[in-house]
Structures are given as C-alpha cells and as structure tokens.
Design a protein around this motif. Sequence first.
Motif, mmCIF file in Angstrom:
data_model
loop_
_atom_site.group_PDB
_atom_site.id
_atom_site.type_symbol
_atom_site.label_atom_id
_atom_site.label_comp_id
_atom_site.label_asym_id
_atom_site.label_seq_id
_atom_site.Cartn_x
_atom_site.Cartn_y
_atom_site.Cartn_z
ATOM 1 N N LEU A 1 0.816 -1.214 0.000
ATOM 2 C CA LEU A 1 0.000 0.000 0.000
ATOM 3 C C LEU A 1 0.848 1.262 0.000
ATOM 4 C CD1 LEU A 1 -2.619 -1.041 2.719
ATOM 5 C CD2 LEU A 1 -2.752 -1.380 0.235
ATOM 6 N N ASP A 2 0.268 2.352 -0.510
ATOM 7 C CA ASP A 2 0.937 3.647 -0.401
ATOM 8 C C ASP A 2 0.832 4.139 1.043
ATOM 9 O OD1 ASP A 2 -1.548 5.224 0.003
ATOM 10 O OD2 ASP A 2 -1.958 4.740 -2.095
ATOM 11 N N GLN A 3 1.534 5.205 1.348
ATOM 12 C CA GLN A 3 1.642 5.673 2.736
ATOM 13 C C GLN A 3 0.279 6.047 3.335
ATOM 14 O OE1 GLN A 3 4.568 8.736 3.258
ATOM 15 N NE2 GLN A 3 4.252 8.908 5.453
ATOM 16 N N LYS A 4 -0.545 6.739 2.554
ATOM 17 C CA LYS A 4 -1.846 7.176 3.053
ATOM 18 C C LYS A 4 -2.758 5.983 3.335
ATOM 19 C CE LYS A 4 -5.771 10.188 1.965
ATOM 20 N NZ LYS A 4 -6.366 11.126 0.957
ATOM 21 N N SER A 5 -2.801 5.040 2.394
ATOM 22 C CA SER A 5 -3.629 3.845 2.582
ATOM 23 C C SER A 5 -3.123 3.011 3.753
ATOM 24 C CB SER A 5 -3.634 3.002 1.307
ATOM 25 O OG SER A 5 -4.211 3.697 0.228
ATOM 26 N N GLY A 6 -1.805 2.944 3.869
ATOM 27 C CA GLY A 6 -1.216 2.198 4.977
ATOM 28 C C GLY A 6 -1.589 2.790 6.322
ATOM 29 N N ALA A 7 -1.558 4.115 6.406
ATOM 30 C CA ALA A 7 -1.929 4.792 7.653
ATOM 31 C C ALA A 7 -3.390 4.509 8.005
ATOM 32 C CB ALA A 7 -1.687 6.291 7.518
ATOM 33 N N SER A 8 -4.236 4.474 6.994
ATOM 34 C CA SER A 8 -5.652 4.191 7.206
ATOM 35 C C SER A 8 -5.855 2.778 7.741
ATOM 36 C CB SER A 8 -6.419 4.378 5.892
ATOM 37 O OG SER A 8 -7.780 4.040 6.041
ATOM 38 N N ILE A 9 -5.102 1.824 7.210
ATOM 39 C CA ILE A 9 -5.198 0.437 7.674
ATOM 40 C C ILE A 9 -4.721 0.317 9.119
ATOM 41 C CG2 ILE A 9 -4.263 -1.900 7.374
ATOM 42 C CD1 ILE A 9 -6.465 -1.065 5.353
ATOM 43 N N MET A 10 -3.666 1.045 9.471
ATOM 44 C CA MET A 10 -3.176 0.995 10.841
ATOM 45 C C MET A 10 -4.183 1.608 11.815
ATOM 46 S SD MET A 10 -0.659 -0.749 10.205
ATOM 47 C CE MET A 10 -0.374 -1.012 11.951
ATOM 48 N N GLU A 11 -4.903 2.624 11.378
ATOM 49 C CA GLU A 11 -5.969 3.191 12.206
ATOM 50 C C GLU A 11 -7.066 2.151 12.444
ATOM 51 O OE1 GLU A 11 -7.401 6.714 10.348
ATOM 52 O OE2 GLU A 11 -5.536 7.844 10.653
ATOM 53 N N LEU A 12 -7.356 1.372 11.422
ATOM 54 C CA LEU A 12 -8.376 0.334 11.543
ATOM 55 C C LEU A 12 -7.926 -0.755 12.514
ATOM 56 C CD1 LEU A 12 -11.032 -0.957 10.745
ATOM 57 C CD2 LEU A 12 -9.943 -1.824 8.663
ATOM 58 N N PHE A 13 -6.672 -1.162 12.421
ATOM 59 C CA PHE A 13 -6.143 -2.145 13.369
ATOM 60 C C PHE A 13 -6.251 -1.632 14.803
ATOM 61 C CE2 PHE A 13 -3.064 -4.562 10.344
ATOM 62 C CZ PHE A 13 -4.131 -5.327 9.913
ATOM 63 N N GLN A 14 -5.924 -0.355 14.988
ATOM 64 C CA GLN A 14 -6.002 0.230 16.325
ATOM 65 C C GLN A 14 -7.442 0.212 16.843
ATOM 66 O OE1 GLN A 14 -3.328 1.467 18.430
ATOM 67 N NE2 GLN A 14 -5.097 1.025 19.731
ATOM 68 N N SER A 15 -8.374 0.515 15.959
ATOM 69 C CA SER A 15 -9.787 0.504 16.334
ATOM 70 C C SER A 15 -10.243 -0.894 16.734
ATOM 71 C CB SER A 15 -10.639 1.030 15.175
ATOM 72 O OG SER A 15 -12.011 0.944 15.465
ATOM 73 N N LEU A 16 -9.819 -1.891 15.967
ATOM 74 C CA LEU A 16 -10.173 -3.280 16.285
ATOM 75 C C LEU A 16 -9.566 -3.698 17.622
ATOM 76 C CD1 LEU A 16 -9.694 -4.849 12.738
ATOM 77 C CD2 LEU A 16 -11.874 -4.615 13.953
ATOM 78 N N ASN A 17 -8.323 -3.303 17.853
ATOM 79 C CA ASN A 17 -7.677 -3.616 19.122
ATOM 80 C C ASN A 17 -8.374 -2.914 20.276
ATOM 81 O OD1 ASN A 17 -4.969 -2.675 21.041
ATOM 82 N ND2 ASN A 17 -5.347 -4.835 20.669
#
Length: 232
Positions: free
Chosen positions: A173-189
């Motif tokens: 993923l590009d940087q912006k998409s990657g950051a969005s995915i990490m936000e989602l992981f944090q939300s799930l956690n």
Amino acid sequence: MILSLKHINKDYVQGDVIVPALKDVSLEINEGDYVAIMGPSGSGKSTLMNIIGCLDHPTSGEYILSERDVLKLGDKELSQVRLEQIGFVFQNFQLLPRESALDNVCLPLIYAGVKVSERRERAMKALERVGLSDRASFKPTQLSGGQKQRVAIARAMVNHPKILLADEPTGALDQKSGASIMELFQSLNDDGVTVIMITHDKKIAEHAKTIYHIVDGEIYPDVKSKEVTADE
C-alpha cells in the motif's frame, strides 16, 4: 493468556544439512494485546507466523492457544482452530478476483456452514465495520489497494476470531492507505481484538503496544516497548 509458545524450534532439512529457522523461541501474548514481531527478510518471522497461525508445526517445543495444546491436534481440528480463532490478513490481500467484496467476506462463513441469509448479513456488517458497505458489489479489480485490504480485514474478522494475524499488512500500500489500515487495526484492538502483526517496517511496528525483534531465528523483546508496558 491467549497464546503461549515455549522453546519453539523449527528446522528445515536441505540435503544433508539441517538449517535452523527458529531457535528456542518463547513468547506469551495476552488477550487484547497488540504485538508486532519485527525482523528482516530471512529472519524467521514468516516461519513464526505460520506456526502461530497453525499453518505449520515446529520441530520441537510447546504451543498453547486458548488453553489447547495445538501440537496434539489433528488436521481437522487445526482447520477448525484457524476458522474460529484466527483471522488472517496478508500483504497481497488474497481476494478471489471474480467475486464481489461481499462474497469474498462471506467465504469463512461458507466454510463454517452458516446459512446464506445469515452469512450475507454478517458479511455486510463486517464491511460496514471497515467502511466499505457501499463497495459490497465491487470486485477486487474495481477497488484500490487500501480498499482491498479493508475487504481482507473484514473477511478476517467476520467469524469474530480472538486473534487477528497480519503479515506485512501495509506492504503493498501507499503511505496514506497504509496509515488508514493501521488506524483500523487500532480501532479493532480498542474493541478487544488481539492483534499480532508481522513486519519489517519499524514505523509500522511502532503502532503496536509491544514489539519483539526476531533475528536469525531468535526473538528478543524491544527495550522501548518493555518500558511502555512497565509504565502502564
């Protein structure tokens, strides 16, 4: 504790030579943890991921998952463990190209024997959770890289597994998409999902609460993550 590895060794035989991939690895992860296992290519992190994900057996050691001795389970029981307790997220998404986002998310529910009406309802809720309910009918070729990974995460979570096991989840993923995915992981956690992330990227690993480094098949806790845990 949700997961305990004790003195795990994994050897591969190449001709007459035994090549150790994992050396005396011990690791304990509690329910609700967010852990990154960080290492370069060839360090043994993929081998460790496969063992944690019940995709491979160690040469020796002990693996307890949700109070079950994984190494004593047969193939059918291991398949059930993977289906019910572990959600997998891969770097290359592994979506079926001819199926819609909704149908891709439905796949684990089909294997679990869930009825059609229920599985479509649960799959749609999973897509809503990752912000893609408006893309349910789209096929992977119609989605961006970040959207594909969100579909993959929805698929991983649709059976409500205890562990989300992610292998280089932002690698494609590009940087912006990657950051969005990490936000989602944090939300799930934040919602109580145990996240175990395999990565070579320090910036991605720093999203986790605890970081372990794996080098030449040996695992070490990150000093900074230990300090954070101690402060908590």
